[in-house]
Design an enzyme around this catalytic site. Structure first.
Site, PDB file in Angstrom:
ATOM      1  N   ASN A  80       5.041   6.166   3.250  1.00 31.96           N
ATOM      2  CA  ASN A  80       4.261   6.825   2.197  1.00 31.96           C
ATOM      3  C   ASN A  80       4.050   8.318   2.376  1.00 31.96           C
ATOM      4  OD1 ASN A  80       3.903   4.327   0.845  1.00 31.96           O
ATOM      5  ND2 ASN A  80       2.387   3.772   2.402  1.00 31.96           N
ATOM      6  N   THR A  81       4.694   8.912   3.369  1.00 32.67           N
ATOM      7  CA  THR A  81       4.703  10.375   3.504  1.00 32.67           C
ATOM      8  C   THR A  81       6.164  10.801   3.393  1.00 32.67           C
ATOM      9  OG1 THR A  81       2.734  10.463   4.909  1.00 32.67           O
ATOM     10  CG2 THR A  81       4.240  12.321   5.069  1.00 32.67           C
ATOM     11  N   ASN A 104       5.911  -1.385  11.366  1.00 29.97           N
ATOM     12  CA  ASN A 104       5.143  -0.897  10.225  1.00 29.97           C
ATOM     13  C   ASN A 104       5.478  -1.757   8.992  1.00 29.97           C
ATOM     14  OD1 ASN A 104       3.571   0.920   8.588  1.00 29.97           O
ATOM     15  ND2 ASN A 104       4.030   2.527  10.077  1.00 29.97           N
ATOM     16  N   SER A 123       5.664   5.281   8.555  1.00 29.02           N
ATOM     17  CA  SER A 123       5.027   4.994   7.274  1.00 29.02           C
ATOM     18  C   SER A 123       5.979   5.371   6.155  1.00 29.02           C
ATOM     19  CB  SER A 123       3.739   5.798   7.118  1.00 29.02           C
ATOM     20  OG  SER A 123       3.343   5.777   5.756  1.00 29.02           O
ATOM     21  N   ASN A 147       0.839  -1.204   0.000  1.00 29.42           N
ATOM     22  CA  ASN A 147       0.000   0.000   0.000  1.00 29.42           C
ATOM     23  C   ASN A 147       0.869   1.248   0.000  1.00 29.42           C
ATOM     24  OD1 ASN A 147      -0.484   1.914   2.537  1.00 29.42           O
ATOM     25  ND2 ASN A 147       0.220  -0.071   3.312  1.00 29.42           N
ATOM     26  N   LYS A 166       5.702   3.924  16.911  1.00 38.15           N
ATOM     27  CA  LYS A 166       5.657   2.831  15.920  1.00 38.15           C
ATOM     28  C   LYS A 166       6.855   2.930  14.985  1.00 38.15           C
ATOM     29  CE  LYS A 166       2.638   0.324  12.784  1.00 38.15           C
ATOM     30  NZ  LYS A 166       1.245   0.138  12.357  1.00 38.15           N
ATOM     31  N   PHE A 198      -1.734   8.247   4.152  1.00 36.66           N
ATOM     32  CA  PHE A 198      -2.528   8.878   5.226  1.00 36.66           C
ATOM     33  C   PHE A 198      -3.765   9.611   4.688  1.00 36.66           C
ATOM     34  CE2 PHE A 198       1.496   9.593   8.099  1.00 36.66           C
ATOM     35  CZ  PHE A 198       1.553   8.242   8.362  1.00 36.66           C
TER      36      PHE A 198
HETATM   37  C1  LIG Z   1      -3.607  -0.709   3.536  1.00 35.62           C
HETATM   38  C2  LIG Z   1      -2.780  -0.481   4.748  1.00 35.62           C
HETATM   39  C3  LIG Z   1      -2.821   0.760   5.380  1.00 35.62           C
HETATM   40  C4  LIG Z   1      -2.056   1.000   6.522  1.00 35.62           C
HETATM   41  N1  LIG Z   1      -2.139   2.204   7.136  1.00 35.62           N
HETATM   42  C5  LIG Z   1      -1.443   2.417   8.279  1.00 35.62           C
HETATM   43  C6  LIG Z   1      -1.565   3.638   8.975  1.00 35.62           C
HETATM   44  O1  LIG Z   1      -2.320   4.528   8.603  1.00 35.62           O
HETATM   45  N2  LIG Z   1      -0.818   3.800  10.101  1.00 35.62           N
HETATM   46  C7  LIG Z   1       0.023   2.837  10.578  1.00 35.62           C
HETATM   47  O2  LIG Z   1       0.671   3.024  11.614  1.00 35.62           O
HETATM   48  N3  LIG Z   1       0.151   1.655   9.938  1.00 35.62           N
HETATM   49  C8  LIG Z   1      -0.567   1.432   8.808  1.00 35.62           C
HETATM   50  N4  LIG Z   1      -0.444   0.236   8.169  1.00 35.62           N
HETATM   51  C9  LIG Z   1       0.500  -0.779   8.701  1.00 35.62           C
HETATM   52  C10 LIG Z   1      -0.176  -1.792   9.601  1.00 35.62           C
HETATM   53  O3  LIG Z   1      -0.755  -1.183  10.740  1.00 35.62           O
HETATM   54  C11 LIG Z   1       0.838  -2.862  10.051  1.00 35.62           C
HETATM   55  O4  LIG Z   1       1.855  -2.243  10.821  1.00 35.62           O
HETATM   56  C12 LIG Z   1       1.500  -3.564   8.871  1.00 35.62           C
HETATM   57  O5  LIG Z   1       0.573  -3.804   7.834  1.00 35.62           O
HETATM   58  C13 LIG Z   1       2.121  -4.899   9.276  1.00 35.62           C
HETATM   59  O6  LIG Z   1       1.138  -5.775   9.779  1.00 35.62           O
HETATM   60  P1  LIG Z   1       0.471  -6.943   8.891  1.00 35.62           P
HETATM   61  O7  LIG Z   1       1.582  -7.701   8.267  1.00 35.62           O
HETATM   62  O8  LIG Z   1      -0.368  -7.719   9.872  1.00 35.62           O
HETATM   63  O9  LIG Z   1      -0.364  -6.264   7.865  1.00 35.62           O
HETATM   64  C14 LIG Z   1      -1.204  -0.031   7.024  1.00 35.62           C
HETATM   65  C15 LIG Z   1      -1.173  -1.266   6.385  1.00 35.62           C
HETATM   66  C16 LIG Z   1      -1.942  -1.512   5.267  1.00 35.62           C
HETATM   67  C17 LIG Z   1      -1.864  -2.863   4.596  1.00 35.62           C
END
Ligand SMILES: Cc1cc2nc3c(=O)[nH]c(=O)nc-3n(C[C@H](O)[C@H](O)[C@H](O)COP(=O)(O)O)c2cc1C
Length: 338
Positions: free
Chosen positions: A183-184, A241, A181, A116, A212, A120
């Site tokens: 992405n910023t 993350n 993140s 992704n 985080k 934000f």
């Molecule tokens: C579509 C998507 C959007 C996410 N948006 C955020 C976010 O806004 N803030 C954040 O701290 N992590 C965000 N994450 C990261 C997740 O909270 C998590 O840390 C990461 O996906 C690893 O966990 P997983 O393997 O169980 O997905 C996002 C992940 C995905 C897939």
């Protein structure tokens, strides 16, 4: 294959026209619209009580919904019914913002992964505050994840986080400071020692604040973050993350590897576990850890607890495995601690 994987998931993945983000939005809307009876039935099926107390907060079970799934808290009452013992909403920013151009969310099915680059997209901190005020208290603890608005220059980041903090901390059981993140632009530089010190110096107060971190940080850089966290009284660390790495993708997903953004799910499992283990040993267990990254089975959750996590969050695992994973993970925790 579970019933969810064979029958429910194919329907959900096709909602809203079938692209990943539309399906996500459509599923959230359905969850937001669930009536009291549906929620009671779900709760009877999925809820698990294995209480944990951490940084002064009581969690009914240690399996939480990770940030990013329900950025604006639209489906908040549904998550406890699906078995989650806590929910992290956000990431929200001081200014409402649209996020990056679409498409920006990709499923890599054969790899049980997601890429992704949402950036934000969110309705802003004041809109979330209004929503939380209307809703009143939730059944489970609420974490609120804060990020930097894209339009705010990095040098003004502290003020930007502080604006969101002031609006939202009254509703939060904990605040997550998202500096990881991918992405910023520039956000991850806020993990540098001085930057994180500035942020924690401004934000640490009565509400527990957790940081985080990214899975791509070198151990020396993580050690610096931990030192600052301990110095400023952060309540814990959320690890991790999404990653910028592209290891561990199935052959069928190689064509997606070049998509920009953060990778989550199965390819992250081992990396996240190693980082949780590093944080735990480096701090001698002094800093509570919320483990997140690639938890796709109950065994993955159990191993993350063993590595030192006190709580575990799901994102990609929930997308691929559904609420049965929440229940199985919570039960595996209970089984290990009779
Ligand atoms: C579509 C998507 C959007 C996410 N948006 C955020 C976010 O806004 N803030 C954040 O701290 N992590 C965000 N994450 C990261 C997740 O909270 C998590 O840390 C990461 O996906 C690893 O966990 P997983 O393997 O169980 O997905 C996002 C992940 C995905 C897939």
């Amino acid at each position: 294959m579970t019933l969810f994987e064979s029958t429910v998931r194919p329907v959900l993945f096709r909602l809203g026209g079938g692209d990943a983000e539309s399906a996500h939005e459509a599923t959230l809307n359905r969850l937001a619209g669930l009536g009291g009876l549906s929620k009671a039935l779900l709760r009877a099926r999925y809820s698990t009580t294995t209480p944990v107390e951490l940084f002064g907060v009581k969690f009914p079970n240690p399996i939480g919904l990770a940030a990013g799934m329900d950025k604006n808290g639209v489906a908040l009452p549904a998550w406890p019914a699906l078995g989650f013992g806590f929910v992290e909403v956000g990431t929200v920013t001081a200014h409402a913002q649209p996020g990056n151009d679409k498409p920006r969310l990709f499923r890599l099915r054969d790899s049980e992964a997601i890429i992704n680059r949402m950036g934000f997209n969110n309705a802003g901190a004041s809109s979330l505050a209004a929503r939380l005020k209307d809703l009143g208290p939730l059944d489970v603890p609420l974490g609120i994840s804060l990020g930097k608005s894209k339009i705010t220059p990095l040098k003004d980041a502290v003020e930007d986080y502080l604006t969101s903090y002031q609006l939202l901390h009254p509703y939060a059981d904990y605040i997550a400071v998202n500096v990881s993140s991918p992405n910023t632009p520039g956000l991850r530089t806020l993990q540098d020692k001085d930057a994180i010190a500035g942020l924690l110096g401004a934000l640490v107060g009565k509400t527990p604040v957790l940081v985080k971190i990214a899975p791509d940080l070198a151990e020396t850089a993580i050690a610096e973050v931990l030192e600052v966290c301990l110095h400023y009284g952060a309540a814990g660390v959320i690890a991790t993350n999404t990653t910028l790495a592209r290891d561990g993708l199935a052959a069928a997903d190689q064509s997606r590897a070049a998509e920009a953004g953060g990778l989550s799910g199965r390819p992250l499992t081992e990396k996240a576990r190693k980082i949780v283990h590093f944080v735990h040993t480096e701090t001698g267990g002094r800093l509570p850890i919320i483990g997140v990254g690639g938890v796709m089975t109950a065994d993955d959750a159990a191993r993350l607890f063993d590595a030192g996590a006190s709580l575990v969050q799901l994102y990609s695992g929930f997308i691929y495995k559904g609420p049965a994973l929440v229940r199985a993970a919570a039960r595996s925790f209970a089984a290990a601690r009779p």
